[in-house]
Design an enzyme around this catalytic site. Structure first.
Site, mmCIF file in Angstrom:
data_model
loop_
_atom_site.group_PDB
_atom_site.id
_atom_site.type_symbol
_atom_site.label_atom_id
_atom_site.label_comp_id
_atom_site.label_asym_id
_atom_site.label_seq_id
_atom_site.Cartn_x
_atom_site.Cartn_y
_atom_site.Cartn_z
ATOM 1 N N LYS A 197 -23.072 -43.464 -9.605
ATOM 2 C CA LYS A 197 -22.705 -42.075 -9.311
ATOM 3 C C LYS A 197 -21.303 -42.029 -8.696
ATOM 4 O O LYS A 197 -20.838 -43.023 -8.133
ATOM 5 C CB LYS A 197 -23.733 -41.430 -8.377
ATOM 6 C CG LYS A 197 -23.903 -42.140 -7.018
ATOM 7 C CD LYS A 197 -25.044 -41.532 -6.228
ATOM 8 C CE LYS A 197 -25.098 -42.143 -4.825
ATOM 9 N NZ LYS A 197 -26.247 -41.661 -4.037
ATOM 10 N N HIS A 235 -21.162 -30.566 -1.749
ATOM 11 C CA HIS A 235 -22.329 -30.032 -1.051
ATOM 12 C C HIS A 235 -22.058 -28.602 -0.579
ATOM 13 O O HIS A 235 -22.964 -27.772 -0.535
ATOM 14 C CB HIS A 235 -22.679 -30.897 0.167
ATOM 15 C CG HIS A 235 -23.220 -32.238 -0.187
ATOM 16 N ND1 HIS A 235 -22.410 -33.311 -0.469
ATOM 17 C CD2 HIS A 235 -24.498 -32.682 -0.301
ATOM 18 C CE1 HIS A 235 -23.164 -34.364 -0.738
ATOM 19 N NE2 HIS A 235 -24.431 -34.011 -0.652
ATOM 20 N N ASP A 250 -27.177 -34.120 -10.087
ATOM 21 C CA ASP A 250 -27.138 -34.176 -8.635
ATOM 22 C C ASP A 250 -27.948 -32.989 -8.119
ATOM 23 O O ASP A 250 -28.400 -32.131 -8.890
ATOM 24 C CB ASP A 250 -25.684 -34.142 -8.135
ATOM 25 C CG ASP A 250 -25.517 -34.799 -6.768
ATOM 26 O OD1 ASP A 250 -26.535 -34.981 -6.064
ATOM 27 O OD2 ASP A 250 -24.373 -35.116 -6.389
#
Length: 369
Positions: free
Chosen positions: A186, A199, A269
């Site tokens: 990743k 995020h 994700d």
């Protein structure tokens, strides 16, 4: 439950649970045929005995569920007490690679060969300890390059040079394989160049496809035959596609699978991250994000930290994805399901007490920083 769902051949959802044991609601959710696994967090941990009992209860419910965790080392390590080894951040291995070798007579660990040995040891210790408690896989290693500008990546990266990153990651993957654990590279094609944290923001990387393939995405080409799964970045690369990589058929189908030849599983994700909440300039629901990811080429989609409280977002996603399947908005894939099941361990784990005196484990501990 409609028969078309009851007999679904594809379980793409990876969800989570709120506590340290399975509630009645958790069991209902995990038994849904579209749920293929769950991801654990620090809130699901009290001690090894509790974690082991939790994993056993999950497997008793459904042996095919994939139990995952983000357990990389450094600041991303969910279980840190009751015997779990404190693993170093991956940057420490990159720094060891760059250090001047001290010679075989020295106890100092430095240079490329020591670094690759230490990386394999970290992978083995990481995988063996998790598997001893019943966890199937960790979302590791990070293949992002460290440009010095991304706080969310930072010391999670092995370093700046894609060649060094690839060789250290391959060594870590070898250690994981020895423990019987799959791996996950990743965040494809690379999250390290942008400063924004996906995020909380929607990062944009303005570089050309040629530049990204030559540098950040290079590890995915070099490690294609040993990488079990890939997790794309919630980053937009507008010179390639207007959508983040995890929602882009160009990135996942044309480039990752077509150009780079990757054949393993692709995880989205976390769909609750800000980088997944807007597509084509519009705010989307978790269901819309999941459908978009599956349509783009993801085999599995994650929704994290939404089970706390009553967990309505988890139920809404399960119901929404069920309805979308019935409406043919996404299609269950037997190939995707085969990729998911391929991530499950194929050999028995070594129990914790036996692991503590196992020569291979004890030797690996000597190499962990």
């Amino acid at each position: 439950m409609p028969s078309t769902i009851a007999s679904a051949i594809h379980a793409p959802l990876i969800i989570d649970i709120a506590g340290t044991s399975l509630s009645k609601v958790d069991k209902q959710r995990l038994q849904h045929p579209l749920v293929g696994g769950l991801i654990l967090f620090a809130r699901n941990w009290e001690n090894r005995a509790q974690l082991t009992a939790l994993c056993q209860s999950i497997k008793k419910l459904r042996p095919d569920l994939l139990i995952c965790v983000d357990h990389e080392g450094g600041r991303v390590q969910r279980f840190k007490t009751d015997g779990f080894t404190h693993l170093p951040p991956m940057r420490a291995l990159g720094e060891m690679w760059l250090a001047e070798p001290a010679g075989t007579a020295s106890s100092k660990k430095a240079g490329p060969l020591d670094a690759t040995q230490a990386a394999s040891a970290c992978g083995y210790v990481l995988g063996a300890e998790l598997r001893a408690c019943g966890v199937d896989m960790s979302f590791t290693p990070v293949l992002d390059l460290d440009y010095g500008s991304s706080g969310v990546i930072g010391d999670r990266s092995f370093g700046r040079d894609p060649r060094v990153v690839s060789l250290l990651a391959k060594s870590l993957m070898h250690g994981l394989l020895q423990s019987g654990m799959a791996n996950c590279g990743k965040h494809f094609p690379g999250h390290g160049f942008v400063a924004a944290d996906s995020h909380t923001e929607i990062p944009v990387d303005q570089r050309s496809l040629k530049a990204i393939l030559a540098d950040d995405a290079a590890p995915y080409r070099w490690l294609g035959s040993v990488t079990s799964s890939v997790m794309p970045a919630h980053v937009i690369y507008p010179k390639v596609d207007k959508r983040p990589a995890g929602f882009s058929s160009k990135w996942l189908g044309d480039i990752l699978r077509g150009q780079l030849g990757f054949t393993g599983a692709i995880f989205s994700d976390d769909l609750s991250m800000e980088g997944a909440r807007r597509l084509d300039g519009q705010v989307v629901s978790y269901t819309q994000a999941a459908v978009a990811a599956l349509q783009a080429g993801c085999d599995l989609v994650l929704l994290c930290n939404q089970s706390v409280g009553k967990g309505e977002p988890v139920d809404e996603l399960i119901a929404g994805l069920t309805e979308a399947l019935l409406k043919n908005e996404w299609h269950a894939s037997e190939t995707s399901e085969e990729r998911r099941r391929a991530l499950l361990p194929s050999k028995p784990a070594v129990g914790w007490d036996a692991l503590m005196v196992q020569p291979a484990y004890m030797q690996a501990l000597d190499w962990v920083l």
